[in-house]
Design a protein around this motif. Sequence first.
Motif, short mmCIF file in Angstrom:
data_model
loop_
_atom_site.label_atom_id
_atom_site.label_comp_id
_atom_site.label_asym_id
_atom_site.label_seq_id
_atom_site.Cartn_x
_atom_site.Cartn_y
_atom_site.Cartn_z
N PRO A 145 0.78 -1.24 0.00
CA PRO A 145 0.00 0.00 0.00
C PRO A 145 0.81 1.29 0.00
CG PRO A 145 0.07 -0.89 2.20
CD PRO A 145 0.81 -1.86 1.31
N GLN A 146 2.13 1.22 0.23
CA GLN A 146 2.92 2.44 0.38
C GLN A 146 4.03 2.59 -0.65
OE1 GLN A 146 3.27 3.71 4.79
NE2 GLN A 146 3.99 1.61 4.69
N CYS A 147 4.76 1.55 -0.91
CA CYS A 147 5.99 1.65 -1.71
C CYS A 147 5.68 1.93 -3.17
CB CYS A 147 6.81 0.37 -1.58
SG CYS A 147 7.41 0.09 0.10
N ARG A 148 6.58 2.71 -3.75
CA ARG A 148 6.48 3.04 -5.17
C ARG A 148 7.80 2.70 -5.83
NH1 ARG A 148 3.75 8.82 -3.92
NH2 ARG A 148 1.66 8.02 -3.67
N GLY A 149 7.75 2.47 -7.13
CA GLY A 149 8.97 2.23 -7.88
C GLY A 149 9.78 1.08 -7.31
N LEU A 150 11.04 1.35 -7.02
CA LEU A 150 11.97 0.31 -6.56
C LEU A 150 11.98 0.07 -5.05
CD1 LEU A 150 14.93 1.23 -8.92
CD2 LEU A 150 13.56 -0.86 -9.00
N GLU A 151 11.21 0.85 -4.29
CA GLU A 151 11.20 0.70 -2.83
C GLU A 151 10.79 -0.72 -2.43
OE1 GLU A 151 9.80 5.00 -1.14
OE2 GLU A 151 8.27 3.80 -2.13
N HIS A 152 11.59 -1.38 -1.64
CA HIS A 152 11.31 -2.71 -1.06
C HIS A 152 11.06 -3.80 -2.11
CE1 HIS A 152 10.95 -1.57 3.24
NE2 HIS A 152 10.70 -0.40 2.72
N VAL A 153 11.47 -3.60 -3.34
CA VAL A 153 11.22 -4.60 -4.39
C VAL A 153 11.82 -5.97 -4.04
CG1 VAL A 153 11.78 -5.26 -6.78
CG2 VAL A 153 10.78 -3.02 -6.28
N PRO A 154 13.09 -6.07 -3.62
CA PRO A 154 13.63 -7.40 -3.31
C PRO A 154 12.82 -8.11 -2.21
CG PRO A 154 15.42 -5.82 -3.46
CD PRO A 154 14.14 -5.03 -3.49
N PHE A 155 12.44 -7.36 -1.18
CA PHE A 155 11.66 -7.97 -0.09
C PHE A 155 10.30 -8.43 -0.59
CE2 PHE A 155 8.47 -7.92 3.17
CZ PHE A 155 9.05 -8.70 4.15
N ASN A 156 9.59 -7.56 -1.31
CA ASN A 156 8.25 -7.92 -1.77
C ASN A 156 8.27 -9.07 -2.77
OD1 ASN A 156 7.00 -6.12 -0.08
ND2 ASN A 156 6.83 -4.51 -1.62
N ALA A 157 9.29 -9.11 -3.63
CA ALA A 157 9.43 -10.23 -4.56
C ALA A 157 9.69 -11.54 -3.80
CB ALA A 157 10.55 -9.96 -5.56
N ALA A 158 10.54 -11.47 -2.78
CA ALA A 158 10.83 -12.66 -1.97
C ALA A 158 9.59 -13.10 -1.19
CB ALA A 158 11.99 -12.39 -1.02
N LEU A 159 8.84 -12.17 -0.66
CA LEU A 159 7.61 -12.51 0.07
C LEU A 159 6.60 -13.16 -0.87
CD1 LEU A 159 5.91 -12.41 2.66
CD2 LEU A 159 5.20 -10.09 1.99
N LEU A 160 6.44 -12.59 -2.06
CA LEU A 160 5.53 -13.16 -3.04
C LEU A 160 5.98 -14.56 -3.45
CD1 LEU A 160 3.17 -13.04 -4.99
CD2 LEU A 160 4.60 -11.69 -6.55
N ARG A 161 7.26 -14.73 -3.71
CA ARG A 161 7.79 -16.05 -4.07
C ARG A 161 7.54 -17.06 -2.95
NH1 ARG A 161 12.25 -18.47 -6.95
NH2 ARG A 161 12.54 -16.53 -8.04
N THR A 162 7.73 -16.65 -1.71
CA THR A 162 7.50 -17.53 -0.56
C THR A 162 6.05 -17.98 -0.50
OG1 THR A 162 9.28 -16.46 0.65
CG2 THR A 162 7.68 -17.69 1.95
N VAL A 163 5.13 -17.05 -0.69
CA VAL A 163 3.70 -17.38 -0.67
C VAL A 163 3.38 -18.36 -1.80
CG1 VAL A 163 1.36 -16.46 -1.00
CG2 VAL A 163 2.97 -15.29 0.52
N LEU A 164 3.91 -18.10 -2.99
CA LEU A 164 3.64 -18.98 -4.13
C LEU A 164 4.19 -20.39 -3.90
CD1 LEU A 164 4.42 -16.48 -6.99
CD2 LEU A 164 2.18 -17.50 -6.51
N LEU A 165 5.37 -20.48 -3.32
CA LEU A 165 5.95 -21.80 -3.06
C LEU A 165 5.23 -22.52 -1.93
CD1 LEU A 165 9.74 -20.94 -3.43
CD2 LEU A 165 8.31 -22.22 -5.03
#
Length: 144
Positions: free
Chosen positions: A8-28
């Motif tokens: 809900p807050q981050c734009r552009g590149l902010e926290h991208v590695p963390f959010n990608a890792a969180l999404l990958r974790t949920v998918l796995l």
Amino acid sequence: MKITLLEPQCRGLEHVPFNAALLRTVLLARPDDDVVFSGEPSHVSHVREALGDSLPDQKVTWRTDFGGMARGDNISALPGLFSAAFRLCRYCRNENVGVLILCSSSPALLAAVTALRPRNTAVLVVLHACLAQLRYNALTQCLR
């Protein structure tokens, strides 16, 4: 079950590695569930890029309608924040979202989502700087 991750807050590149890792974790962890990632358009694009070809596209529904909803955390931002939280909670009800994961938050967003949360949606919140602010506020209350 439908799981929605919302940044809900981050734009552009902010926290991208963390959010990608969180999404990958949920998918796995939940390969048979419908997973949605929502955020500000350029942030969603960067998270999608960070995942690359490692996961099939059809596993994630990408949305850009709730991104940037919690950028301000002062009194003047509250009406817009509650309006956005109302739309988010209506989406959760209408789409039968079983789990809503907020990838970041603010005290005002926590209050809004807590007040409006649909009964059948579990809400998980990743606390970053917000945790320090909540702890500081609680500490100052105790010291008064």
